[in-house]
Design an enzyme around this catalytic site. Structure first.
Site, short mmCIF file in Angstrom:
data_model
loop_
_atom_site.label_atom_id
_atom_site.label_comp_id
_atom_site.label_asym_id
_atom_site.label_seq_id
_atom_site.Cartn_x
_atom_site.Cartn_y
_atom_site.Cartn_z
N LYS A 6 2.81 11.26 -3.37
CA LYS A 6 1.76 10.55 -4.13
C LYS A 6 0.86 11.54 -4.88
O LYS A 6 0.36 11.22 -5.95
CB LYS A 6 0.94 9.71 -3.16
CG LYS A 6 -0.07 8.80 -3.82
CD LYS A 6 -0.63 7.84 -2.80
CE LYS A 6 -1.71 6.96 -3.39
NZ LYS A 6 -2.19 6.00 -2.39
N ASP A 41 0.90 -1.17 0.00
CA ASP A 41 0.00 0.00 0.00
C ASP A 41 0.93 1.21 0.00
O ASP A 41 1.53 1.53 1.02
CB ASP A 41 -0.88 -0.06 1.26
CG ASP A 41 -1.61 1.25 1.54
OD1 ASP A 41 -1.62 2.14 0.67
OD2 ASP A 41 -2.17 1.37 2.65
N GLU A 70 -7.28 0.63 -4.49
CA GLU A 70 -7.29 0.51 -3.02
C GLU A 70 -8.63 -0.02 -2.48
O GLU A 70 -8.62 -0.91 -1.62
CB GLU A 70 -6.93 1.86 -2.38
CG GLU A 70 -5.44 2.17 -2.56
CD GLU A 70 -5.09 3.64 -2.47
OE1 GLU A 70 -5.95 4.45 -2.08
OE2 GLU A 70 -3.93 3.98 -2.80
#
Ligand code: AMP
Length: 585
Positions: free
Chosen positions: A72, A11, A149
């Site tokens: 990100k 993740d 996700e």
């Protein structure tokens, strides 16, 4: 080093990154730098050392120009960032993080790791996904699959693993820097994203900033020093605010304490000691949480679905531990969200599940220990017109919370000068306390008022362990006096032996009842009367109307005997005697 055919799940988050693998058929987290969460922060130390994770996060406080956070948000953009005077692409910065994760995996598995599944937000476009893939390649990883996700979270919960399921799942993901809500549909191993909504600049960091801002404003009022202008002081305040915020998820109060935060004009040191209540904090962030709910409604509208068409609601991301989030989403969706899996870990665990499937491993569902019932206490409230509503159930630990767990809440006495309270601890889901299972009760005595209106605040703390042992502690706010009680949360399930024993008890009770009824009928007077009545009813010349009355009264007597109502037996017998007198001899 031997090359592993293991595929790791990653993740790669805005605030934190997490590593998971399948071990003995079950997804588990592997620590990176000794922790479950690796801060997604990269820096270059003054001596040129590359810093990743907690050390980089610490450096950010003193050297933001040498440190990069939240890369990100820039993935897939043509922008570059500057770190210690050198220019990097977002892929390169992410690759530092992925390299650290890969090394941790290799150290833990004792093999060279090359293959990975990496997760991205559902709304990431092709360029952003491509950039993530490239970051993996730079870190020496073959990215087997990029998955969404919310899909990973659903996989962690075991949804979509069997082909016969057909589920619509809403995933509410509130992390450190971003909020995403996704509605996905899983069927026959296929996942469709029905809608996504979110805010790339909304998360736990904003909550920290609100709290730090409130304290900085108060500090300015008092000392005329603006902490926002002092980079280090502000960074320390943000850190302390985050710690307080996290504490407020399980406690009603938290203290922000910072010594030597600044100096006054005379060079004297200034400190901060500020108690924050959960209520105060919730008010500070109410509009931000409200915005997440708006986005939930938007996603539902885009998907053309109403809340009751959603089969499961999942809470993901560290900030969903804030109790107000649970309350809001439950009210919005009309159903309780799933929180069994650690919200920080769900995405990585799901990535590991996907990795395991690709590697052809057997993957079992994740086993987590949760409390199957809510636990709380009986409370009372003064309503409009001073009416007191009692027997209300206030849960402290919600059903499906992962154990062990610790929760506290503050309660206030009802009347000025009230010195004692009766604590009744219940287990169950009914809003009426007494309709739940009473686990135990005890008195708290000698309370002293801490409020100007003469009322006393007490903090009630529940600590539940994996064996269902519940420690309840009540602390008087004024005196700090503690009263504790250890209780056992019952599983409330009867064993087969218990059931058999109860069945036998019931059967016994029925036999006894029948025996008693029979005995009563055997009462000589009544029995003789009923026999006389029967003889009369047997006579062919009996008047039909009279026969009806006698038969009805006989039935009444039998019923009264069966239920043991002696007064009625007597009354009906008298009536029967009168009726029998009318029968001609
Ligand atoms: P994530 O990006 O999912 O790892 O979430 C990180 C965010 O969750 C950070 O802002 C943390 O401060 C926040 N967080 C972690 N634990 C808690 C907690 N118990 N209560 C409130 N916020 C939390």
């Amino acid at each position: 080093m031997k090359q592993s055919d293991k595929i790791i799940g990653i993740d790669l988050g805005t605030t934190n990154s997490v590593l998971a693998v399948i071990r003995d058929g079950t997804p588990v987290l592997l620590p990176v730098q000794g922790d479950r969460l690796l801060p997604s922060v990269v820096g270059i130390a003054p001596d040129g050392e590359v810093l990743v994770g907690m050390s980089a996060r610490n450096q950010w406080v003193v050297a933001p120009d040498r440190t990069i956070r939240s890369i990100k948000r820039k993935m897939g953009k043509a922008e570059t960032v500057s770190m210690a005077g050198k220019v990097y692409t977002p892929q390169e910065i992410s690759a530092f993080i992925l390299r650290t994760i890969r090394e941790a995996a290799q150290a833990a598995l004792g093999e060279e790791v090359r293959r990975a599944v990496i997760t991205v937000p559902a709304y990431f476009n092709e360029t952003q996904r491509q950039a993530t893939l490239e970051a993996g390649e730079i870190a020496g990883l073959v990215v087997e699959r990029i998955i969404n996700e919310p899909t990973a979270s659903a996989l962690a919960y075991g949804y979509g693993l069997s082909n016969d399921q057909h589920l619509k799942v809403l995933v509410y993901d509130l992390g450190g820097g971003t909020f995403d809500v996704s509605i996905i549909e899983l069927h026959s191993g296929v996942v469709d994203v029905l809608a996504t909504a979110g805010d790339n600049y909304l998360g736990g960091d904003d909550f920290d900033e609100r709290l730090a801002g409130m304290i900085a404003d108060e500090f300015y009022e008092e000392h005329k020093v603006n902490l926002r202008e002092h980079h280090q002081a502000w960074a320390r305040l943000l850190r302390a605010a985050e710690e307080a915020k996290i504490e407020l998820s399980s406690a009603p109060y938290a203290e922000v304490k910072l010594e030597y935060i600044a100096q006054d004009r005379k060079g004297q040191p200034l400190h901060i000691t500020r108690e924050v209540t959960r209520h105060e904090f919730e008010e500070l962030i109410a509009d931000l949480l409200g915005r997440t709910m708006e986005l939930v409604r938007k996603a539902l509208m885009d998907a053309g679905l109403s809340p009751n068409q959603i089969d499961r609601v999942l809470l993901v991301g560290g900030s969903t531990r804030i109790p107000a989030v649970w309350d809001l989403i439950t009210a919005q969706m009309g159903q309780e969200p799933h929180i069994e899996i650690d919200p920080d870990a769900a995405v990585a665990l799901g990535a590991a599940v996907q990795a395991g499937i690709i590697a052809g491993e057997e993957v079992d569902a994740i086993l987590v220990d949760v409390t199957p019932y809510s636990l709380g206490i009986e409370t009372a409230q003064i309503g409009y017109g001073g009416r007191i509503h009692t027997d209300l159930f206030t849960p402290l630990v919600r059903r499906n919370t992962t154990v062990p767990v610790q929760k506290s809440q503050v309660f206030t006495t009802l009347f000025p000068g009230q010195e004692q309270i009766h604590i009744k601890v219940y287990q169950g889901e009914n809003p009426v306390a007494s309709q739940n299972v009473l686990l135990g009760d005890f008195m708290v005595e000698g309370l002293k008022p801490n409020r100007p209106d003469g009322l006393s605040d007490v903090t009630v703390n529940f600590q539940l362990d994996v064996n269902g042992i519940l420690d309840v502690t009540v602390v008087d706010r004024k005196t700090g006096k503690r009263t504790s009680e250890r209780l056992k949360a019952s599983r409330q399930r009867l064993s087969p032996e218990d059931i058999a024993r109860s069945q036998a008890k019931l059967a016994e009770a029925y036999t006894e009842m029948e025996a008693t009824a029979a005995e009563r009928i055997m009462d000589p007077g009544v029995a003789a009367l009923l026999e006389r009545a029967q003889r009369a009813l047997d006579r062919a010349d009996l008047d039909a109307g009279l026969a009806d009355d006698i038969a009805g009264t006989v039935a009444d007597i039998r019923h009264a005997v069966a239920v043991g109502d002696d007064a009625q037996v007597e009354e009906f017998c008298d009536r029967l005697i009168d009726l029998l007198l009318e029968v001609k001899e």
